[in-house]
Design an enzyme around this catalytic site. Sequence first.
Site, mmCIF file in Angstrom:
data_model
loop_
_atom_site.group_PDB
_atom_site.id
_atom_site.type_symbol
_atom_site.label_atom_id
_atom_site.label_comp_id
_atom_site.label_asym_id
_atom_site.label_seq_id
_atom_site.Cartn_x
_atom_site.Cartn_y
_atom_site.Cartn_z
ATOM 1 N N LYS A 133 0.923 -1.497 0.008
ATOM 2 C CA LYS A 133 0.034 0.009 -0.018
ATOM 3 C C LYS A 133 0.842 1.261 -0.022
ATOM 4 C CE LYS A 133 -4.329 -2.074 1.498
ATOM 5 N NZ LYS A 133 -3.755 -3.318 1.879
HETATM 6 C C1 LIG Z 1 -4.761 -4.456 1.503
HETATM 7 C C2 LIG Z 1 -3.995 -5.625 1.226
HETATM 8 C C3 LIG Z 1 -4.524 -6.742 0.579
HETATM 9 C C4 LIG Z 1 -5.688 -6.566 -0.141
HETATM 10 O O1 LIG Z 1 -5.338 -5.498 -1.244
HETATM 11 P P1 LIG Z 1 -6.718 -5.209 -2.042
HETATM 12 O O2 LIG Z 1 -6.289 -4.219 -2.915
HETATM 13 O O3 LIG Z 1 -7.739 -4.633 -0.968
HETATM 14 O O4 LIG Z 1 -7.492 -6.271 -2.749
HETATM 15 C C5 LIG Z 1 -3.793 -7.969 0.488
HETATM 16 N N1 LIG Z 1 -2.621 -8.249 1.514
HETATM 17 C C6 LIG Z 1 -2.084 -6.980 2.251
HETATM 18 C C7 LIG Z 1 -1.157 -7.353 3.355
HETATM 19 C C8 LIG Z 1 -3.000 -6.077 2.148
HETATM 20 O O5 LIG Z 1 -2.574 -5.001 3.210
#
Ligand SMILES: *Cc1c(COP(=O)(O)O)cnc(C)c1O
Length: 436
Positions: A107
């Site tokens: 993210k």
């Molecule tokens: C947010 C997140 C996901 C999911 O990602 P999306 O874009 O919401 O599908 C998967 N793994 C981790 C570690 C995350 O922080």
Amino acid sequence: MKFYSTNNTSSRVSFKDAVFNSMPQDKGLYMPVTIPRLDDKFINNLDSYTLPEIAFHVAQNLLGDDIPADDLKAIINDAINFYAPIVKLEKEVYVLELFHGPSLAFKDFGARFMSRVMSYFLEKGEKQLDVLVATSGDTGGAVALGFLGVPNTRVTILYPKGKVSDIQELQLTTNGQNIRALEIDGTFDDCQALVKQAFTDDELNEKYRLTSANSINIARLIPQTFYYFNAYAQLLKLGINKVVFSVPSGNFGNIGAGLLAWKMGLPVEQFIAATNVNDTVPQFLKSGVYQPKPSVATLSNAMDVGNPSNWVRIADLFKEDMDQLKKLITGYSFDDEETVKAINKVYKDYNYVVCPHTAIAWKALKTYQQDNKAADTAGIFLSTAHPCKFPDVFSKEIADHIEVPAQVKELQAKAKQSVALGKDFEGFKDYLLSNN
Ligand SMILES: *Cc1c(COP(=O)(O)O)cnc(C)c1O
């Protein structure tokens, strides 16, 4: 580039407005009016570019002249200042490590790019920007670190009480300055609903300049396309040009960005949507019925989403051809027991530790490869977070094998600061109105 709402395809807003509004009033999501196809020369020669160079080329094609080239380059160089390597684990199985940014989760790509774009567009004398963000664990940390100390911005993080790991909670609650954390007595879906309702509340919108940092913001989606191109570039260097991506999915922003990259011309054979038991999308791919349901808590808590917000974007990308979507994406879901088994197997087979989300993507990839023999096709599963963020899910032997990065050790000395609230909108609204 102009953007439209998925609920009104004839509407038009600028990139700046799409970023600051986050969500159109009609509750659709913003999408680019045209999706540019990158030229073959660029795609076939991806291996001759660095990650920031690829990012710049992709972003510039998508955004046109919304941000002048030199400014866009500076934003990208500042935001994407860490690596996203692919690591080979066995023949035709690679892991794409997306956790080398400051919050140790993928993210960081979206949050760092978005915070810099917002601060770029925020002009002197403009009203303070209030960023609301619901987090299932990782978003909040990435957004907090992305905005920390950015003038004229304030971030309010909503996280579900008792449903994030200790390290995640520290990342959310120890920042101070322009970051505040609300511990909501509910699920991630409750947090997300509160944020969504705030955006449609007249009184709050009158008083504050609200924006969202959730993956519904188009400025988070765009930078997530970069690492798909960059992963392919790394395969080209190894003489491989066929790829399948397995993506651990919750709100479907990550895989949505992969599909956007595909639309822009990235030659991907197959996408695998890997979920935990919150399997709304895998069920849809099987049955054709899209049936959102309340989320269930699992070990892979960042994927505990019963009604993925980015699904409307994916549906929009394929509106003329749902059959193509069903062909391009395969869905798999695994429960907690299978997740733990996968973590142990990855450790045993490759001496490599994966976080629970990543473990699900690995298991989905292996299952897919068993069902679909395709020679010379690399399978890449996305590693979305560093395993040290989820210490409780590992056996002692595996936990001891995890190298804890320095920034985590520093966090452990800091004190938690958060405000506890219920999941009712009135309480949340009161808090916002009475805490300027
Ligand atoms: C947010 C997140 C996901 C999911 O990602 P999306 O874009 O919401 O599908 C998967 N793994 C981790 C570690 C995350 O922080």
